[in-house]
Design an enzyme around this catalytic site. Structure first.
Site, mmCIF file in Angstrom:
data_model
loop_
_atom_site.group_PDB
_atom_site.id
_atom_site.type_symbol
_atom_site.label_atom_id
_atom_site.label_comp_id
_atom_site.label_asym_id
_atom_site.label_seq_id
_atom_site.Cartn_x
_atom_site.Cartn_y
_atom_site.Cartn_z
ATOM 1 N N SER A 73 0.796 -1.242 0.000
ATOM 2 C CA SER A 73 0.000 0.000 0.000
ATOM 3 C C SER A 73 0.821 1.280 0.000
ATOM 4 O O SER A 73 0.247 2.352 -0.207
ATOM 5 C CB SER A 73 -0.925 0.023 1.208
ATOM 6 N N LYS A 76 0.361 3.478 -2.919
ATOM 7 C CA LYS A 76 -0.817 4.347 -3.109
ATOM 8 C C LYS A 76 -0.441 5.825 -3.111
ATOM 9 O O LYS A 76 -1.049 6.634 -3.813
ATOM 10 C CB LYS A 76 -1.847 4.059 -2.011
ATOM 11 N N TYR A 198 -3.418 -2.244 -10.352
ATOM 12 C CA TYR A 198 -3.354 -2.027 -8.899
ATOM 13 C C TYR A 198 -2.543 -3.147 -8.225
ATOM 14 O O TYR A 198 -1.662 -2.888 -7.411
ATOM 15 C CB TYR A 198 -4.774 -1.944 -8.324
ATOM 16 N N TYR A 250 -4.388 4.392 8.022
ATOM 17 C CA TYR A 250 -5.741 3.811 8.107
ATOM 18 C C TYR A 250 -6.451 4.233 9.389
ATOM 19 O O TYR A 250 -6.422 5.395 9.752
ATOM 20 C CB TYR A 250 -5.687 2.275 8.006
ATOM 21 N N VAL A 268 1.055 -3.753 3.891
ATOM 22 C CA VAL A 268 0.919 -5.021 4.603
ATOM 23 C C VAL A 268 2.127 -5.953 4.503
ATOM 24 O O VAL A 268 2.172 -6.974 5.191
ATOM 25 C CB VAL A 268 -0.343 -5.822 4.196
HETATM 26 N N1 GLN Z 1 -2.180 -5.210 -2.115
HETATM 27 C C1 GLN Z 1 -2.775 -5.080 -0.820
HETATM 28 C C2 GLN Z 1 -4.280 -5.203 -0.932
HETATM 29 O O1 GLN Z 1 -4.828 -4.725 -1.847
HETATM 30 C C3 GLN Z 1 -2.381 -3.789 -0.195
HETATM 31 C C4 GLN Z 1 -2.954 -3.583 1.186
HETATM 32 C C5 GLN Z 1 -2.007 -2.894 2.130
HETATM 33 O O2 GLN Z 1 -0.790 -2.901 1.984
HETATM 34 N N2 GLN Z 1 -2.584 -2.380 3.195
HETATM 35 O O3 GLN Z 1 -4.935 -5.765 -0.109
#
Ligand code: GLN
Length: 319
Positions: A73, A76, A198, A250, A268
């Protein structure tokens, strides 16, 4: 004079602080590795690295800083910057909001009234953002993102195909979010192509130093402090850092802003980036996650770094 200069931290002392934090938190084994993406569950949970890159290009690093992992993530942030560059702030605001959710990163929700996803740092908003990346077809769009990463990192990077296919075959929540947005006309028809993009942007391989260089680029008005290349137009830095500050961690974003007080983003796979505008980028990697999906050691290290170096943006006591 910046706070860092003010606090008279000599260069070797900064490395000493990183070494101290690394040995202090190495024994912290709380948390679990992400396992909803099967490939991520295979990671060695003991890996741990911290890196700081200053805006004048100095690098301080400890632990497994060469170890590659997928950016997840944290992507992003940078893809949001690319979408801003592709469409401008006003149009982007009509497609993705800038409001924190207080919900989990993978929640299947849209803003009731506007039907926009809440913000570009959670999965729904990130998928909408990715769907806006320009390019003729899947390959050109992917190449544009890889080129964007190259500017931020200063070298070519690659997608880890096993993580990508693992995400693609298990990413049903992400697919649900995409279909919900399609239902309200918030993303275009070609959702499988955008979902693939994505999953690919999340599956690029970086190390802890790369994270710190990327964060330092944001701290340095969008200019990579090692290569001096402009990675993103300076005019978008405030947009990027604002959403990182309010939404990047988050449903821990409020507590993070209160305690650590600098824009940040987690992923994650266990990475965290934090940006001290005008001064430095911080990268931490440790795969053990708390219940919100943030690296346990990463949060601790950033809390302590903020305190010890006086990094909190609103800490008047140190100015
Ligand atoms: N690729 C992961 C997902 O879409 C990214 C989520 C994350 O790093 N919080 O669930």
């Amino acid at each position: 004079m910046s706070k860092l200069e003010n606090s008279e931290i000599l260069q070797p002392a900064l490395l000493d602080i990183l070494k101290e934090l690394h040995s202090q938190y190495k024994s912290l084994k709380e948390g679990v590795v992400a396992n909803y993406i099967p490939e991520l569950a295979k990671v060695n949970p003991d890996l741990f690295s911290i890196c700081i890159v200053t805006t004048d290009g100095q690098i301080y690093e400890v632990g497994d800083f060469q170890q590659l992992f997928t950016i997840q993530s944290i992507s992003k942030v940078f893809v949001y910057g690319q979408a801003l560059a592709d469409h401008g702030r006003d149009y982007l605001l009509t497609r993705v909001g800038v409001e924190p959710t207080g919900d989990a990163f993978n929640a299947i929700i849209l803003d009731e009234q506007s039907k926009r996803p809440y913000n570009p740092m959670v999965n729904a908003g990130a998928i909408a953002t990715t769907s806006l990346i320009k390019g003729k077809g899947a390959t050109e769009r992917l190449n544009r993102l890889l080129e964007m990463y190259r500017r931020y990192i200063g070298k070519d990077i690659f997608v880890d195909i096993s993580v990508f296919t693992s995400e693609r075959s298990t990413g049903h929540r992400n697919r649900a979010n995409a279909h919900l947005m399609l239902n309200f006309g918030m993303i275009d028809q070609n959702i499988e192509e955008s979902l693939d993009l994505y999953f690919q942007q999340c599956s690029v391989m970086v190390n802890c130093r790369d994270l710190a260089v990327m964060a330092a680029t944001l701290a340095n008005k969008g200019i990579n402090p090692i290569t001096q290349e402009q990675a993103v137009d300076t005019c978008y830095i405030k947009d990027i850092l604002s959403v990182m500050y309010t939404c990047g961690m988050y449903n821990f974003a409020g507590e993070w802003a209160y305690k650590v007080g600098i824009p940040a983003k987690s992923g994650v796979s266990g990475g965290i980036i934090a940006v001290v505008p005008g001064q430095m980028g911080i990268g931490v990697f440790s795969p053990l996650l708390d219940t919100r999906g943030n690296s346990v050691r990463g949060v601790k290290v950033c809390e302590e770094l903020s305190q010890r170096l006086g990094l909190h943006l609103f800490d008047c006591a140190l100015s």
